[in-house]
Design an enzyme around this catalytic site. Structure first.
Site, short mmCIF file in Angstrom:
data_model
loop_
_atom_site.label_atom_id
_atom_site.label_comp_id
_atom_site.label_asym_id
_atom_site.label_seq_id
_atom_site.Cartn_x
_atom_site.Cartn_y
_atom_site.Cartn_z
CG HIS A 113 -0.39 -0.11 2.48
ND1 HIS A 113 -0.91 -0.13 3.61
CD2 HIS A 113 0.73 -0.10 2.90
CE1 HIS A 113 -0.43 -0.21 4.78
NE2 HIS A 113 0.94 -0.26 4.23
CG ASN A 114 -0.28 4.53 1.29
OD1 ASN A 114 -0.89 3.73 2.15
ND2 ASN A 114 -0.83 5.65 0.70
#
Length: 357
Positions: free
Chosen positions: A241-242
């Protein structure tokens, strides 16, 4: 293989190359340099294969412009690999039959917008408010989550899952088994229990990205996970994620990138490389196979080993490690010699003490 007959001179025009030798030789096929036979065209891109030029049975060879001459006719090009790929496409056209139209078993949600000439194969589920651009092809068994956007001329192979609010650009290719937009791996440990942290962000895949089979790209916790334009991802890669991946990067099989790491433009992550979270990999950097990157890597730097360090330093460290058995043997021998010397000294001191007494 299609029926193909062209002279070397004709082929040189197609691939913008320069013939050295007999341009009237007729080429009827293409093959690897070791397997090629008379009538075949082959290529050499890697310098370590240059000696094979004099031994191949191929009638002609595509080479770089650095090659001045050979015993066989050659076509000198700027990029031998790309030129050969063009010839393979010409001689062996892709006969894959893509789906056409919208199959009767497709499940369409509300307010779905399909562009012109979109093709959707059997048993595809497209949720509410999805937009799909012109000439995009979706193979059987795929899932497209609500509010997702897929650009034109995109190709999605069977059994791909694209979760809600994901955005795909134009001319994207996604191979079978890939999951885009799965929850990021986020938990808070409270009194020994792992409480799930909601992952409410999205994933953005920009134009001309290709994603291999069984790749997982997690949605961001709040903002977005991004794969930049022109980046190519091999099979079995994990993007957490991210993560932000820049443009025209290469991520090779079984590499893993932890959360919130930023990867620059033109970066290469070789097979099984592991990248910790919250660091940056600079533009043009190369991370060697199985490297474990624990801190940020400057632009245009090659790192290897675990923990990853500049490649030349890593090679020296590895050389020392490889020499450990010899060093261990040497130290053992020195210890034995020291023990004998100490024994001799002890005997001498004892003898001297007896004489003094």
């Amino acid at each position: 293989m299609s029926q193909f007959r062209k002279t070397l001179a004709e082929i040189a025009k197609i691939i913008a190359g320069e013939v050295v030798g007999n341009g009237d030789i007729v080429i009827t096929g293409v093959c690897g340099i070791k397997e090629a036979q008379a009538g075949d065209l082959t290529f050499v891109a890697n310098p370590k294969y240059l000696p094979l030029i004099e031994h191949t049975r191929a009638s002609a060879i595509i080479t770089s412009r650095d090659i001045d001459s050979s015993s066989k006719p050659i076509i000198k090009t700027e990029n031998p690999s790309l030129a050969f790929a063009k010839m393979v496409s010409l001689l062996s056209p892709n006969h894959m039959v893509h789906p056409s139209g919208i199959h009767s078993t497709v499940i369409l949600g509300k307010n779905v917008k399909l562009g012109k000439d979109v093709a959707v194969g059997p048993y595809v589920v497209i949720e509410d408010n999805v937009e799909i651009g012109d000439k995009t092809i979706i193979y059987a068994g795929c899932y497209i989550g609500h509010h997702s956007i897929i650009g034109e001329n995109t190709l999605i192979y069977p059994n791909v899952s694209i979760r809600e609010r994901t955005s795909l650009g134009r001319r994207v290719i996604i191979h079978s088994g890939t999951v885009i937009g799965s929850d990021g791996f986020g938990f808070a440990t409270v009194k020994g229990m792992h409480e799930k942290i909601p992952q409410i962000g999205t994933v953005v895949i920009e134009d001309e990205v290709e994603i291999g089979a069984n790749v997982t790209i997690d949605r961001a916790r709040f903002d977005k996970t991004v794969i930049g334009k022109g980046t190519k991802i091999d099979n079995l890669v994990q993007i957490a994620h991210n993560v932000v991946v820049g443009e025209n990067s290469i991520i090779v099989a079984q590499a893993g990138v932890s959360g919130s790491t930023v990867i620059g433009n033109g970066v290469i992550l070789a097979g099984q490389a592991g990248i910790v979270g919250h660091i940056s990999i600079g533009d043009g950097a190369v991370v060697a196979a199985q490297a474990g990157v624990t801190k940020s890597v400057p632009a245009n730097t090659k790192v290897s080993g675990y923990p990853a360090k500049p490649h030349e330093m890593a090679k020296r460290v590895n050389a020392c490690v490889q020499n450990l058995p010899h060093l261990y043997k040497t130290i053992s021998e020195l210890r034995q010699k020291i023990a004998k010397l100490e024994e001799c000294l002890n005997v001498r001191e004892s003898t001297n003490d007896k004489k003094r007494s």
